[in-house]
Design a protein around this motif. Structure first.
Motif, PDB file in Angstrom:
ATOM      1  N   TRP A   8      37.151  40.624  34.828  1.00  0.00           N
ATOM      2  CA  TRP A   8      38.287  39.981  34.184  1.00  0.00           C
ATOM      3  C   TRP A   8      37.802  39.113  33.025  1.00  0.00           C
ATOM      4  O   TRP A   8      36.796  38.415  33.148  1.00  0.00           O
ATOM      5  CB  TRP A   8      39.021  39.062  35.166  1.00  0.00           C
ATOM      6  CG  TRP A   8      39.669  39.742  36.331  1.00  0.00           C
ATOM      7  CD1 TRP A   8      39.048  40.460  37.313  1.00  0.00           C
ATOM      8  CD2 TRP A   8      41.061  39.741  36.658  1.00  0.00           C
ATOM      9  NE1 TRP A   8      39.959  40.908  38.225  1.00  0.00           N
ATOM     10  CE2 TRP A   8      41.208  40.479  37.859  1.00  0.00           C
ATOM     11  CE3 TRP A   8      42.192  39.173  36.071  1.00  0.00           C
ATOM     12  CZ2 TRP A   8      42.447  40.670  38.460  1.00  0.00           C
ATOM     13  CZ3 TRP A   8      43.436  39.359  36.669  1.00  0.00           C
ATOM     14  CH2 TRP A   8      43.551  40.111  37.851  1.00  0.00           C
ATOM     15  N   ALA A  25      40.890  36.008  41.286  1.00  0.00           N
ATOM     16  CA  ALA A  25      40.017  37.150  41.028  1.00  0.00           C
ATOM     17  C   ALA A  25      38.687  36.985  41.753  1.00  0.00           C
ATOM     18  O   ALA A  25      38.162  37.925  42.360  1.00  0.00           O
ATOM     19  CB  ALA A  25      39.801  37.326  39.532  1.00  0.00           C
ATOM     20  N   ASP A  30      35.979  39.853  42.633  1.00  0.00           N
ATOM     21  CA  ASP A  30      35.820  40.329  41.266  1.00  0.00           C
ATOM     22  C   ASP A  30      34.959  39.376  40.442  1.00  0.00           C
ATOM     23  O   ASP A  30      34.583  38.297  40.895  1.00  0.00           O
ATOM     24  CB  ASP A  30      37.194  40.488  40.603  1.00  0.00           C
ATOM     25  CG  ASP A  30      38.028  41.594  41.233  1.00  0.00           C
ATOM     26  OD1 ASP A  30      37.437  42.467  41.912  1.00  0.00           O
ATOM     27  OD2 ASP A  30      39.255  41.594  41.051  1.00  0.00           O
ATOM     28  N   ARG A 233      48.553  39.628  40.574  1.00  0.00           N
ATOM     29  CA  ARG A 233      47.650  40.617  41.163  1.00  0.00           C
ATOM     30  C   ARG A 233      48.437  41.720  41.874  1.00  0.00           C
ATOM     31  O   ARG A 233      48.105  42.905  41.764  1.00  0.00           O
ATOM     32  CB  ARG A 233      46.695  39.942  42.147  1.00  0.00           C
ATOM     33  CG  ARG A 233      45.621  39.090  41.496  1.00  0.00           C
ATOM     34  CD  ARG A 233      44.587  38.657  42.521  1.00  0.00           C
ATOM     35  NE  ARG A 233      43.903  39.805  43.086  1.00  0.00           N
ATOM     36  CZ  ARG A 233      42.799  40.346  42.574  1.00  0.00           C
ATOM     37  NH1 ARG A 233      42.265  39.842  41.479  1.00  0.00           N
ATOM     38  NH2 ARG A 233      42.233  41.395  43.149  1.00  0.00           N
TER      39      ARG A 233
END
Length: 281
Positions: A8, A25, A30, A233
Motif C-alpha cells: 500500500w 493494512a 500487508d 478494506r
C-alpha cells in the motif's frame, strides 16, 4: 524487495483516515509506505513494524517530488497494489471570500497532486493487470453548502476524474474506489488543521454557522476512522467493488437528500429540458 500480501502507498498517513488505513493494512499482514509532510508522526508505527512500514516525506503539491517518490518505491518494492490518495485539509469560506491563491492551492492538494501520483503508478498496475486506486473524497464531492464551495469543488473534480478513470481502467483489472465520508473524528477540524478564508461581514450569518460548526466540532464527530478503514478494506475485497462508498450515517442522509432533490428538480423541469432538442422530421 519480495513482499507477502499487498503493498500500500498511503498519502497523508500520519493521522486521520491515512493513519487508520495504514494500521488496518499492517494488521492484515500487508506492507505500507506511508507518506506525510512530517514523517516523525509515523515513527511509532515504523518502530513497531520496521519490516512492513516505511515513512517517506512527501508534500503532494510538489510534482517533482511525487515523481521521485513513485519511481523510488517502484524500484525498491517492485509494485504498488493499493494507492490511497488521502492527503488533504479543510477549507471554510464563502465563495466571495475565497481568493484565487486559496482556490488554486486547494486544487493542487486535492486534485493535481493525486492525479500526478496516480499517473506515476498507473502504468505498472495496468501492465500487471491488477491494482486499486482509492481516492478519499467527501459527501461534499456530490453536494455543497455555504462555506464549502471551494472544498466541495475540489472534491467534485476528484470524483469526476475518478469516475472517468474507472471506466478506462476496469478492463485492465484495476479497481477505483471513491470514498465519501461524513464527519469523522480525525484532525480535519483540529486546531491549526482547518483553514479559514478572511471573513466578510456580509456572510457572517450564513457562513458563520459553518465556521462555528468546524471550529467547535473537533472531537465530537460521529464517525470512527478505524471502522472507516475496515469498511474500505471490505469494499476493496468485494467481487463487485462500488465506485462510490459513503461512510457515516450523516453522509448517507445528506446524499440521499441531495439525490432526491436532484431527481425532483429534474422531473419538474423535464418537459422544458427535453423541448430544447431539434423537432423530429
Amino acid at each position: 524487495m519480495t513482499r507477502e500480501g499487498k503493498v500500500w502507498l498511503v498519502t497523508g498517513a500520519s493521522s486521520g483516515f491515512g493513519r487508520a488505513i495504514a494500521q488496518a493494512a499492517v494488521d492484515a499482514g500487508d506492507t505500507v509506505i506511508g507518506t506525510a509532510r512530517r514523517t516523525e508522526a509515523l515513527a511509532d508505527l515504523v518502530t513497531a513494524h520496521p519490516d512492513r512500514v516505511e515513512a517517506i516525506g512527501l508534500d503532494v503539491t510538489d510534482g517533482e517530488r511525487i515523481d521521485a517518490v513513485a519511481a523510488d518505491v517502484l524500484t525498491r518494492y517492485g509494485r504498488v497494489d493499493v494507492l490511497v490518495n488521502n492527503a488533504g485539509r479543510t477549507q471554510v469560506g464563502a465563495f466571495e471570500e475565497t481568493t484565487d491563491r486559496e482556490l488554486r492551492d486547494l486544487f493542487e492538494l486535492h486534485v493535481f497532486g493525486p492525479a500526478r501520483l496516480t499517473r506515476a503508478l498507473l502504468p505498472h498496475m495496468r501492465e500487471r493487470g491488477s491494482g486499486a486506486i482509492v481516492n478519499i473524497s467527501s459527501f461534499g464531492g456530490q453536494l455543497s453548502f455555504a462555506g464549502f464551495s471551494a472544498y466541495s469543488a475540489t472534491k467534485a473534480a476528484l470524483e469526476q476524474l475518478s469516475e472517468g478513470l474507472a471506466d478506462e481502467v476496469t478492463p485492465f483489472g484495476i479497481k477505483v474506489l471513491i470514498v465519501e465520508p461524513g464527519a469523522f473524528r480525525t484532525n480535519l477540524f483540529g486546531k491549526g488543521a482547518a483553514y479559514f478564508s478572511h471573513e466578510h461581514p456580509a456572510y457572517a450569518e450564513k457562513v458563520g454557522a459553518t465556521r462555528k460548526a468546524v471550529r467547535e466540532g473537533d472531537g465530537t464527530q460521529p464517525g470512527d476512522p478505524a471502522k472507516a478503514a475496515a469498511a474500505i478494506r471490505l469494499a476493496l475485497d468485494a467481487e463487485d467493488t462500488p465506485l462510490r462508498l459513503a461512510l457515516g450515517g450523516d453522509a448517507v442522509d445528506a446524499l440521499v437528500g441531495h439525490l432526491d432533490a436532484v431527481r425532483t428538480e429534474l422531473a419538474t423541469w423535464e418537459e422544458l429540458s427535453r423541448g430544447t432538442d431539434f423537432d423530429a422530421r
